[in-house]
Design a protein around this motif. Structure first.
Motif, mmCIF file in Angstrom:
data_model
loop_
_atom_site.group_PDB
_atom_site.id
_atom_site.type_symbol
_atom_site.label_atom_id
_atom_site.label_comp_id
_atom_site.label_asym_id
_atom_site.label_seq_id
_atom_site.Cartn_x
_atom_site.Cartn_y
_atom_site.Cartn_z
ATOM 1 N N VAL A 1 -7.720 -4.152 -8.486
ATOM 2 C CA VAL A 1 -7.268 -5.409 -7.906
ATOM 3 C C VAL A 1 -5.959 -5.162 -7.163
ATOM 4 C CG1 VAL A 1 -6.712 -7.819 -8.339
ATOM 5 C CG2 VAL A 1 -8.378 -6.654 -9.776
ATOM 6 N N ASP A 2 -6.053 -4.822 -5.898
ATOM 7 C CA ASP A 2 -4.881 -4.636 -5.036
ATOM 8 C C ASP A 2 -4.681 -5.942 -4.267
ATOM 9 O OD1 ASP A 2 -2.941 -3.927 -3.248
ATOM 10 O OD2 ASP A 2 -3.847 -2.015 -2.707
ATOM 11 N N TYR A 3 -3.952 -6.859 -4.866
ATOM 12 C CA TYR A 3 -3.814 -8.186 -4.286
ATOM 13 C C TYR A 3 -3.155 -8.148 -2.911
ATOM 14 C CZ TYR A 3 -5.057 -10.047 -8.858
ATOM 15 O OH TYR A 3 -5.717 -10.352 -10.024
ATOM 16 N N PHE B 1 -13.539 -4.012 -1.441
ATOM 17 C CA PHE B 1 -12.256 -3.316 -1.499
ATOM 18 C C PHE B 1 -11.583 -3.541 -2.845
ATOM 19 C CE2 PHE B 1 -7.687 -2.900 -0.522
ATOM 20 C CZ PHE B 1 -7.688 -1.646 0.048
ATOM 21 N N LYS B 2 -11.777 -4.719 -3.416
ATOM 22 C CA LYS B 2 -11.197 -5.001 -4.727
ATOM 23 C C LYS B 2 -11.829 -4.128 -5.810
ATOM 24 C CE LYS B 2 -11.939 -9.366 -5.057
ATOM 25 N NZ LYS B 2 -11.915 -10.738 -5.626
ATOM 26 N N SER B 3 -13.140 -4.011 -5.759
ATOM 27 C CA SER B 3 -13.837 -3.307 -6.828
ATOM 28 C C SER B 3 -13.704 -1.794 -6.717
ATOM 29 C CB SER B 3 -15.316 -3.698 -6.819
ATOM 30 O OG SER B 3 -15.921 -3.323 -5.599
ATOM 31 N N ALA C 1 0.564 -2.759 2.668
ATOM 32 C CA ALA C 1 -0.778 -3.247 2.348
ATOM 33 C C ALA C 1 -1.721 -3.068 3.529
ATOM 34 C CB ALA C 1 -0.710 -4.725 1.946
ATOM 35 N N PHE C 2 -1.232 -3.287 4.740
ATOM 36 C CA PHE C 2 -2.067 -3.102 5.932
ATOM 37 C C PHE C 2 -2.391 -1.626 6.139
ATOM 38 C CE2 PHE C 2 0.077 -7.128 6.573
ATOM 39 C CZ PHE C 2 -0.906 -7.936 7.095
ATOM 40 N N ASP C 3 -1.436 -0.754 5.842
ATOM 41 C CA ASP C 3 -1.693 0.688 5.959
ATOM 42 C C ASP C 3 -2.792 1.122 5.000
ATOM 43 O OD1 ASP C 3 0.325 0.802 7.841
ATOM 44 O OD2 ASP C 3 1.875 1.361 6.380
ATOM 45 N N ARG C 4 -2.731 0.644 3.759
ATOM 46 C CA ARG C 4 -3.775 0.994 2.785
ATOM 47 C C ARG C 4 -5.124 0.405 3.201
ATOM 48 N NH1 ARG C 4 0.261 -0.733 -0.655
ATOM 49 N NH2 ARG C 4 -0.924 -2.568 -1.333
ATOM 50 N N LEU C 5 -5.077 -0.779 3.754
ATOM 51 C CA LEU C 5 -6.309 -1.461 4.143
ATOM 52 C C LEU C 5 -7.041 -0.690 5.233
ATOM 53 C CD1 LEU C 5 -7.735 -4.205 3.458
ATOM 54 C CD2 LEU C 5 -6.640 -5.114 5.503
ATOM 55 N N PHE C 6 -6.341 -0.357 6.315
ATOM 56 C CA PHE C 6 -6.988 0.332 7.427
ATOM 57 C C PHE C 6 -7.256 1.798 7.105
ATOM 58 C CE2 PHE C 6 -5.416 -3.366 9.693
ATOM 59 C CZ PHE C 6 -6.465 -3.636 10.551
ATOM 60 N N LEU D 1 5.297 -7.656 -5.612
ATOM 61 C CA LEU D 1 4.251 -8.610 -5.966
ATOM 62 C C LEU D 1 4.559 -9.314 -7.285
ATOM 63 C CD1 LEU D 1 1.501 -9.888 -5.378
ATOM 64 C CD2 LEU D 1 0.442 -7.956 -6.565
ATOM 65 N N PHE D 2 4.904 -8.531 -8.305
ATOM 66 C CA PHE D 2 5.176 -9.113 -9.617
ATOM 67 C C PHE D 2 6.678 -9.277 -9.868
ATOM 68 C CE2 PHE D 2 1.079 -6.907 -10.061
ATOM 69 C CZ PHE D 2 0.297 -7.972 -10.433
#
Length: 270
Positions: A233-235, A227-229, A53-58, A37-38
């Motif tokens: 901040v997991d962009y 999810f951000k809060s 990112a999708f794994d963390r999301l679901f 990302l950075f």
């Protein structure tokens, strides 16, 4: 081709690229790993692409938010379509005292920002005991919207009344005439109203945020925001969620854009 004719096309291309660029960044960021990302410029793809990112999301319950959003969107859209069709047909074809005045008064509610009615609406739901319930989430919008009724009414008025008169001579009642004559001729505007309703309900944020508090009733847009809060901040994960939320709407527009353009053109000319 002269430069004066090329200039408008150049402006249009620049505007198109400017509009598409945020979606491009969303796609790239969703498939970047935490270290990428950075470590790369925002407009550069992460190599190799990562689905972390999708794994963390679901893993955070995002799948439940997706199911809730689909169910609520389908339920509200079906209700809006049914009630908007009935109201629009009444305003377009039935004669009753104060019809036009009632229609324009109802249509004038479009001038009122939704945020103005948010607190009174919440107090109503509270008095009825519908806070943090599916009914409280769905009821305020399931009975149709002024804009949908306006579009349908304008389209119905373009259909020759002779067709309905012929159906009534053959013994068809109002309901049969609506179902057998009017609706089959109104496919473009029905697709448009359905598409607009799906987009509005799929992206709904403020009312679901206010009326619900339980995680099992959380919708997609609210889930992405919270999810951000919850984890910082997991962009990458936020962009992955935004990409999932965007994909169905993009597919919907690609398949039905010709109906939307046609129906809006017809209702605008009448």
């Amino acid at each position: 081709m002269s430069r004066y004719r090329i200039l408008p096309y150049g402006v249009l291309v620049a505007g198109c690229l400017f509009a598409i660029f945020p979606y491009y960044l969303t796609l790239l960021t969703a498939f970047k790993g935490p270290g990428q990302l950075f470590g790369t410029a925002p407009w550069e793809p992460g190599l190799p692409p990562s689905t972390a990112a999708f794994d963390r999301l679901f893993g955070s319950g995002f799948g439940g938010y997706l199911v809730n959003t689909v169910a609520v969107t389908v339920g509200i859209t079906v209700g809006q379509l049914v009630f908007a069709v009935l109201a629009a047909y009444a305003f377009a074809r039935l004669s009753f005292p104060g019809r036009d005045v009632l229609f324009w008064v109802y249509l004038s509610t479009l001038m009122v920002p939704p945020v103005v009615t948010m607190i009174p609406l919440y107090l109503m739901m509270q008095k009825l005991g519908l806070v943090d319930t599916w009914a409280g989430l769905i009821l305020p919008t399931v009975l149709g919207t002024p804009y949908a009724i306006f579009l349908l009414r304008q389209f119905f008025r373009t259909i020759p009344a002779d067709l309905e008169d012929a159906a009534r001579i053959d013994g068809a009642g109002r309901v049969r005439t609506l179902l057998s004559i009017v609706l089959p001729l109104s496919k473009p505007i029905l697709v448009t109203v359905t598409t607009l309703a799906v987009v509005a309900n799929w992206n709904s944020f403020l009312w679901p945020l206010i009326i619900t508090s339980s995680e099992d009733k959380r919708l997609l847009s609210v889930g992405i925001a919270l999810f951000k809060s919850e984890i910082g901040v997991d962009y990458n994960a936020v962009m992955a969620g935004s990409l999932i939320a965007l994909a169905p709407l993009l597919v919907l527009f690609i398949f039905f854009q010709r109906f939307i353009v046609r129906s809006v053109a017809v209702t605008g000319l009448k």
